[in-house]
Design an enzyme around this catalytic site. Sequence first.
Site, PDB file in Angstrom:
ATOM      1  N   HIS A 194      85.566  84.165  54.784  1.00 30.10           N
ATOM      2  CA  HIS A 194      86.151  83.255  54.458  1.00 30.10           C
ATOM      3  C   HIS A 194      87.035  83.456  54.036  1.00 30.10           C
ATOM      4  CE1 HIS A 194      82.430  81.885  52.681  1.00 30.10           C
ATOM      5  NE2 HIS A 194      82.736  80.524  53.352  1.00 30.10           N
ATOM      6  N   ARG A 338      79.976  70.688  68.129  1.00 25.51           N
ATOM      7  CA  ARG A 338      79.487  71.136  68.212  1.00 25.51           C
ATOM      8  C   ARG A 338      78.160  71.276  67.816  1.00 25.51           C
ATOM      9  NH1 ARG A 338      81.661  77.236  69.185  1.00 25.51           N
ATOM     10  NH2 ARG A 338      81.270  77.706  67.636  1.00 25.51           N
ATOM     11  N   GLU A 439      79.168  79.001  78.871  1.00 20.56           N
ATOM     12  CA  GLU A 439      79.566  79.935  78.443  1.00 20.56           C
ATOM     13  C   GLU A 439      78.278  81.621  78.193  1.00 20.56           C
ATOM     14  OE1 GLU A 439      79.874  80.019  73.798  1.00 20.56           O
ATOM     15  OE2 GLU A 439      78.177  79.054  73.636  1.00 20.56           O
ATOM     16  N   ASN A 462      85.284  82.810  75.237  1.00 22.24           N
ATOM     17  CA  ASN A 462      84.735  83.926  74.233  1.00 22.24           C
ATOM     18  C   ASN A 462      83.370  84.104  75.036  1.00 22.24           C
ATOM     19  OD1 ASN A 462      87.385  82.652  73.746  1.00 22.24           O
ATOM     20  ND2 ASN A 462      86.352  81.702  71.536  1.00 22.24           N
ATOM     21  N   ASP A 463      82.986  83.800  74.945  1.00 21.73           N
ATOM     22  CA  ASP A 463      81.579  84.302  74.840  1.00 21.73           C
ATOM     23  C   ASP A 463      81.079  84.460  77.053  1.00 21.73           C
ATOM     24  OD1 ASP A 463      79.751  84.372  72.775  1.00 21.73           O
ATOM     25  OD2 ASP A 463      80.009  82.309  72.514  1.00 21.73           O
ATOM     26  N   CYS A 510      87.664  75.389  76.163  1.00 22.80           N
ATOM     27  CA  CYS A 510      87.340  75.259  74.159  1.00 22.80           C
ATOM     28  C   CYS A 510      87.474  77.087  73.714  1.00 22.80           C
ATOM     29  CB  CYS A 510      86.515  74.378  73.184  1.00 22.80           C
ATOM     30  SG  CYS A 510      85.234  75.233  73.870  1.00 22.80           S
TER      31      CYS A 510
HETATM   32  C1  PEP Z   1      82.955  80.013  72.955  1.00 25.94           C
HETATM   33  O1  PEP Z   1      82.472  81.152  73.291  1.00 25.94           O
HETATM   34  O2  PEP Z   1      84.536  80.611  73.588  1.00 25.94           O
HETATM   35  C2  PEP Z   1      83.504  79.001  71.811  1.00 25.94           C
HETATM   36  C3  PEP Z   1      85.159  78.885  71.951  1.00 25.94           C
HETATM   37  O3  PEP Z   1      82.666  79.698  71.338  1.00 25.94           O
HETATM   38  P1  PEP Z   1      82.954  80.510  70.074  1.00 25.94           P
HETATM   39  O4  PEP Z   1      84.150  81.292  69.828  1.00 25.94           O
HETATM   40  O5  PEP Z   1      82.387  79.570  68.468  1.00 25.94           O
HETATM   41  O6  PEP Z   1      82.275  81.752  69.734  1.00 25.94           O
HETATM   42 MG    MG Z   2      80.688  80.348  71.968  1.00 26.92          MG
END
Ligand code: PEP
Ligand code: MG
Length: 590
Positions: A194, A338, A439, A462-463, A510
């Site tokens: 947090h 989301r 992802e 990211n994933d 994103c």
């Molecule tokens: C991602 O995986 O790129 C994404 C935007 O989701 P998070 O980072 O919340 O897993």
């Molecule tokens: Mg993700």
Amino acid sequence: MSDLRTLVGLAVSPGIAIGRPVVVENRPLPVVRESIAPEQIDSEVARLQEAAARAVAHLVSLASEAGRRVGSEYAAILEAHRLMLEDPTLVAEVEKVIRERGINAEAALEVVVRQLVERFDQLADLYLRERRTDLLDVATELQRALQGRPSPRLHSTGEDAVLVADEIPPSQAIQLALGQVCGFASETGGATSHTTIIARSLGIPAVVGVSGLVARIGEAPIVIVDGFEGHVLVDPDPAMVQVYRLRAEEHRNRQVELLGSAHLPATTQDGQRVRLTANIDLLHELPAAQQAGAEGVGLFRSEFIYLQASPELPGEDEQYETYRALVEGFAGQIVTVRTFDLGGKKLARELLGSPETNPVLGLRGVRLCLQKPSFFRTQLRALLRAAALAPDRLRVMVPLVSTVEEIRTVRVLLTRLARELAEEGHTVPERVTLGVMIEVPAAALVAEHLAAEVDFFSIGTNDLTQYTLAVDRANEQVADLYRPFHPAVLRLVDRVISTGARAGIPVSLCGEMAADPLAVPVLVGLGLGEFSMHPQALPVIRSLVRALSYREARRIAQRALSFATAKAVEEFLLERLSGLLSHLKVRIRL
Ligand code: PEP
Ligand code: MG
């Protein structure tokens, strides 16, 4: 960089803070253990209850101050602490120990907290382990009340204070927000605590995970927190202070300069228009996103609503209010919510029955939601009600989809729930704009089939990087292998963008890649239409897009796709773009 006075940690919130260290040690207060005579036990218990009531009163006043001055998200955290204190279990446990062992309340509290902390430490989930901080925070508040010690009021520390602590519990981070602390550094903390969330969303430079920090501060009159590099400079010499002052000023001037162009469209020199939207975790970030010229929300991480309500499950009305605030806050623009991306390593897993050996490949995202229909139903109902306010603007996006069946099931659920809501007399949209996050490599590889089911794609790099390369994104041991520029990732990104274009559906991205200055020319060149990123990154990415030539970007993208290794791609991009990036004063970190 590492010398005796430069400590290295994790940069979690960008910026530079220079100031007087205000050291706060949150390690347990010293406790003297005393025996209590049997005839004194009742009055000892009464003393405990009075102290708990005082601590509750203190939290109530702090929460209302936080609500007034900072925002309801922060007040909510303090509210959660108050509930923990009012929850009969904690105080009752302490009372039990007083009665059973005949010891004073302070010592009994220490015993109970030690037992609870042990239980927290055994939890496999990072998010839950980090909630241990909340427990300690509450226990310290009670211990202070028992010992008659005043709670630190950090907002009286003055503008140039840098909070330095072994651990910064959320309640202190909130006071930090209330006051004028200009930066913080701590020994512990992680990317999902947090405290980190609060610092980032308030734009307070922060470095966490600095081992031995408090001991090294000593009597240092000045400390510098470099939230770009993850450095903490203890007692720097005047020349160094000067260097950092200039850097901080440069950064500030640059931010102001960039914000001045927030209203300009993100259009390349030769007329290719892209949309820049915001990733929002807390509603509190809305004004910053608007100021930075966000053209809507490309990713609202709704699981943060869950985090704030945890351990309670957020109700339908509560969620509806949040989605409504987003839709109203971004009048006329698209807002992408989301659905809960819980599970995995990332966030709370109270919803899971038993721990998983491989949670990142387990019950996460849409998988978890589909296994908990009543939990998911509440969210979808709230979303449908909010979508009725702006049917063309609210988009629902589903995370971690790996099969076509998953998204079909979500569509069926939405249709069924819309009917149910209509029967109850609610207004519902005729059709909901539904999208899928790409992802997982499997989703990228069946993108044409997914495109037939949905209205838009959003690429979560990211994933996608984690799953394509089989590299845990949170494991520092394999951090070198986590390369979004790996040709395999780039090819999948290219595939998804072109599949979206062929199917006639919009594609956004994103993941953090959307805010990476080296990646942006490649993505523009591949034809990406929407870039969604944390609000602070928007101005700089806008300036970059406006300086690019689309024709040139297309050439760069095609060349980038031709390399065999991530290193070759990165070197090529650095060579081609470093002139432009340094001209624009854009920082790059590889
Ligand atoms: C991602 O995986 O790129 C994404 C935007 O989701 P998070 O980072 O919340 O897993
Ligand atoms: Mg993700």
